[in-house]
Scaffold this motif. Sequence first.
Motif, PDB file in Angstrom:
ATOM      1  N   ILE A 230       0.844  -1.199   0.000  1.00 29.08           N
ATOM      2  CA  ILE A 230       0.000   0.000   0.000  1.00 29.08           C
ATOM      3  C   ILE A 230       0.877   1.245   0.000  1.00 29.08           C
ATOM      4  O   ILE A 230       0.639   2.200  -0.761  1.00 29.08           O
ATOM      5  CB  ILE A 230      -0.946  -0.010   1.220  1.00 29.08           C
ATOM      6  CG1 ILE A 230      -1.925  -1.189   1.121  1.00 29.08           C
ATOM      7  CG2 ILE A 230      -1.704   1.314   1.325  1.00 29.08           C
ATOM      8  CD1 ILE A 230      -2.789  -1.382   2.354  1.00 29.08           C
ATOM      9  N   ALA A 231       1.918   1.244   0.829  1.00 30.09           N
ATOM     10  CA  ALA A 231       2.831   2.382   0.890  1.00 30.09           C
ATOM     11  C   ALA A 231       3.596   2.550  -0.416  1.00 30.09           C
ATOM     12  O   ALA A 231       3.785   3.676  -0.907  1.00 30.09           O
ATOM     13  CB  ALA A 231       3.798   2.212   2.057  1.00 30.09           C
ATOM     14  N   VAL A 232       4.037   1.448  -0.992  1.00 28.76           N
ATOM     15  CA  VAL A 232       4.805   1.524  -2.243  1.00 28.76           C
ATOM     16  C   VAL A 232       3.935   2.050  -3.382  1.00 28.76           C
ATOM     17  O   VAL A 232       4.367   2.899  -4.171  1.00 28.76           O
ATOM     18  CB  VAL A 232       5.408   0.149  -2.595  1.00 28.76           C
ATOM     19  CG1 VAL A 232       6.047   0.179  -3.981  1.00 28.76           C
ATOM     20  CG2 VAL A 232       6.448  -0.250  -1.541  1.00 28.76           C
ATOM     21  N   GLU A 233       2.708   1.573  -3.478  1.00 34.84           N
ATOM     22  CA  GLU A 233       1.809   2.068  -4.528  1.00 34.84           C
ATOM     23  C   GLU A 233       1.503   3.546  -4.326  1.00 34.84           C
ATOM     24  O   GLU A 233       1.412   4.315  -5.293  1.00 34.84           O
ATOM     25  CB  GLU A 233       0.518   1.257  -4.540  1.00 34.84           C
ATOM     26  CG  GLU A 233      -0.537   1.747  -5.541  1.00 34.84           C
ATOM     27  CD  GLU A 233      -0.067   1.754  -6.990  1.00 34.84           C
ATOM     28  OE1 GLU A 233      -0.581   2.582  -7.774  1.00 34.84           O
ATOM     29  OE2 GLU A 233       0.825   0.937  -7.349  1.00 34.84           O
ATOM     30  N   ALA A 234       1.365   3.978  -3.076  1.00 35.33           N
ATOM     31  CA  ALA A 234       1.199   5.409  -2.806  1.00 35.33           C
ATOM     32  C   ALA A 234       2.402   6.181  -3.330  1.00 35.33           C
ATOM     33  O   ALA A 234       2.262   7.260  -3.920  1.00 35.33           O
ATOM     34  CB  ALA A 234       1.018   5.653  -1.313  1.00 35.33           C
ATOM     35  N   GLY A 235       3.594   5.618  -3.127  1.00 37.37           N
ATOM     36  CA  GLY A 235       4.806   6.251  -3.642  1.00 37.37           C
ATOM     37  C   GLY A 235       4.828   6.346  -5.152  1.00 37.37           C
ATOM     38  O   GLY A 235       5.290   7.350  -5.716  1.00 37.37           O
ATOM     39  N   VAL A 236       4.341   5.330  -5.818  1.00 36.78           N
ATOM     40  CA  VAL A 236       4.256   5.350  -7.281  1.00 36.78           C
ATOM     41  C   VAL A 236       3.350   6.486  -7.740  1.00 36.78           C
ATOM     42  O   VAL A 236       3.671   7.225  -8.686  1.00 36.78           O
ATOM     43  CB  VAL A 236       3.750   3.992  -7.817  1.00 36.78           C
ATOM     44  CG1 VAL A 236       3.434   4.083  -9.308  1.00 36.78           C
ATOM     45  CG2 VAL A 236       4.783   2.900  -7.550  1.00 36.78           C
ATOM     46  N   ARG A 237       2.237   6.665  -7.069  1.00 30.34           N
ATOM     47  CA  ARG A 237       1.298   7.734  -7.424  1.00 30.34           C
ATOM     48  C   ARG A 237       1.899   9.114  -7.140  1.00 30.34           C
ATOM     49  O   ARG A 237       1.656  10.070  -7.886  1.00 30.34           O
ATOM     50  CB  ARG A 237      -0.019   7.529  -6.670  1.00 30.34           C
ATOM     51  CG  ARG A 237      -0.717   6.245  -7.111  1.00 30.34           C
ATOM     52  CD  ARG A 237      -1.976   5.935  -6.317  1.00 30.34           C
ATOM     53  NE  ARG A 237      -2.498   4.639  -6.741  1.00 30.34           N
ATOM     54  CZ  ARG A 237      -3.775   4.384  -6.996  1.00 30.34           C
ATOM     55  NH1 ARG A 237      -4.686   5.328  -6.860  1.00 30.34           N
ATOM     56  NH2 ARG A 237      -4.153   3.176  -7.382  1.00 30.34           N
ATOM     57  N   ILE A 238       2.682   9.206  -6.079  1.00 24.31           N
ATOM     58  CA  ILE A 238       3.374  10.455  -5.781  1.00 24.31           C
ATOM     59  C   ILE A 238       4.384  10.779  -6.871  1.00 24.31           C
ATOM     60  O   ILE A 238       4.498  11.928  -7.322  1.00 24.31           O
ATOM     61  CB  ILE A 238       4.070  10.353  -4.405  1.00 24.31           C
ATOM     62  CG1 ILE A 238       3.024  10.397  -3.281  1.00 24.31           C
ATOM     63  CG2 ILE A 238       5.100  11.474  -4.223  1.00 24.31           C
ATOM     64  CD1 ILE A 238       3.580  10.060  -1.914  1.00 24.31           C
TER      65      ILE A 238
ATOM     66  N   TYR B 252       5.348  14.008  -9.125  1.00 26.31           N
ATOM     67  CA  TYR B 252       6.713  14.537  -8.936  1.00 26.31           C
ATOM     68  C   TYR B 252       7.408  14.768 -10.275  1.00 26.31           C
ATOM     69  O   TYR B 252       8.178  15.723 -10.434  1.00 26.31           O
ATOM     70  CB  TYR B 252       7.484  13.531  -8.098  1.00 26.31           C
ATOM     71  CG  TYR B 252       8.862  13.953  -7.634  1.00 26.31           C
ATOM     72  CD1 TYR B 252       9.029  14.954  -6.678  1.00 26.31           C
ATOM     73  CD2 TYR B 252       9.997  13.298  -8.100  1.00 26.31           C
ATOM     74  CE1 TYR B 252      10.280  15.303  -6.218  1.00 26.31           C
ATOM     75  CE2 TYR B 252      11.257  13.633  -7.647  1.00 26.31           C
ATOM     76  CZ  TYR B 252      11.397  14.643  -6.695  1.00 26.31           C
ATOM     77  OH  TYR B 252      12.650  14.976  -6.236  1.00 26.31           O
ATOM     78  N   GLN B 253       7.128  13.880 -11.222  1.00 26.12           N
ATOM     79  CA  GLN B 253       7.779  13.960 -12.524  1.00 26.12           C
ATOM     80  C   GLN B 253       7.022  14.835 -13.511  1.00 26.12           C
ATOM     81  O   GLN B 253       7.411  14.967 -14.672  1.00 26.12           O
ATOM     82  CB  GLN B 253       7.951  12.538 -13.085  1.00 26.12           C
ATOM     83  CG  GLN B 253       8.927  11.708 -12.255  1.00 26.12           C
ATOM     84  CD  GLN B 253       8.744  10.210 -12.395  1.00 26.12           C
ATOM     85  OE1 GLN B 253       7.843   9.738 -13.101  1.00 26.12           O
ATOM     86  NE2 GLN B 253       9.592   9.449 -11.732  1.00 26.12           N
ATOM     87  N   ASN B 254       5.936  15.449 -13.022  1.00 26.61           N
ATOM     88  CA  ASN B 254       5.128  16.322 -13.862  1.00 26.61           C
ATOM     89  C   ASN B 254       5.437  17.771 -13.523  1.00 26.61           C
ATOM     90  O   ASN B 254       5.790  18.108 -12.399  1.00 26.61           O
ATOM     91  CB  ASN B 254       3.638  16.028 -13.605  1.00 26.61           C
ATOM     92  CG  ASN B 254       2.736  16.633 -14.659  1.00 26.61           C
ATOM     93  OD1 ASN B 254       2.738  17.844 -14.862  1.00 26.61           O
ATOM     94  ND2 ASN B 254       1.955  15.794 -15.316  1.00 26.61           N
ATOM     95  N   GLU B 255       5.318  18.650 -14.480  1.00 25.03           N
ATOM     96  CA  GLU B 255       5.614  20.068 -14.250  1.00 25.03           C
ATOM     97  C   GLU B 255       4.619  20.699 -13.272  1.00 25.03           C
ATOM     98  O   GLU B 255       4.986  21.542 -12.469  1.00 25.03           O
ATOM     99  CB  GLU B 255       5.585  20.834 -15.574  1.00 25.03           C
ATOM    100  CG  GLU B 255       6.772  20.559 -16.488  1.00 25.03           C
ATOM    101  CD  GLU B 255       8.091  21.005 -15.872  1.00 25.03           C
ATOM    102  OE1 GLU B 255       8.119  22.082 -15.245  1.00 25.03           O
ATOM    103  OE2 GLU B 255       9.076  20.259 -15.987  1.00 25.03           O
TER     104      GLU B 255
END
Length: 281
Positions: free
Chosen positions: A13-21, A25-28
Amino acid sequence: MIVPVDITHVLPIAVEAGVRILEVYQNEDMQVNWKADASPLTLADRRSHEWIAQSLRSRYPDIPLLSEEEEALEYQQRRNWHTLWIVDPLDGTKEFIKRNGEFTVNIGLVHQQVPVAGVVYLPVHDIAYVAQDGWGAYRLRECRQVMNRIQSVDDFCRYGEKLPLAGTHERLTVAVSRSHMAPETAEFLAALERNWGSEVHPVTLGSTIKMCQVAEGVVDLYPRHGPTMEWDTAAGEAIIRYAGGVVIQATDRRPLTYNKENLRNPHFLALRPGFAHHVLP
């Protein structure tokens, strides 16, 4: 105590939250807004919160949740919560906005006002710190690659590194906040140098990474004299506690407690496993 969850189910759950973050993060456009207390709120905070809240409530419907990004219930409604999740979906939003990588996903489990399990995930570095009462604390690298292989505590032993990793240091190493350095902390460091008898080496870091470095034993202590809330520390304290360290109030050296009427923490000191308490001011 017997922890009423399996923390190996919380790690994904934490890792998938990180993926969504990281998608934000990689967007302007991070879509930064400002809350009433002048702290920033981004699209990543909201997406992470939505995912974590939905996932925890689906898997553990009987355990209530307290999150930074959700209005807390009045104390009269939650005072009898003996077990609860305390979550910071994105700790270190200021570091996130600066794009320096020093932010975390924090999921802590508290029972009888004490952290009994926790996951702290560093999305940019793909590192997780995981702890649970009864089996200790671990650091896990390359989480997105090995996560599906983690089905039990034995798997943490196989793929992770048991904390603490480091022992004593020749010089006193202290973690300090990158974005929230308080005058009281500078005074504390000066007093610490007098007690220690030599120069203190400060290490500047953001978010709950400081607490994870204490659990590793990489730094000796982390004094926090600025404002924090329970969701800033619950998961990190679990990592320190089950690595063998302690988190204590700065004034009277008592433990922190959670699910209080006032969710603000007192000033505190986080100490690595085996730290010599007698040098504290």
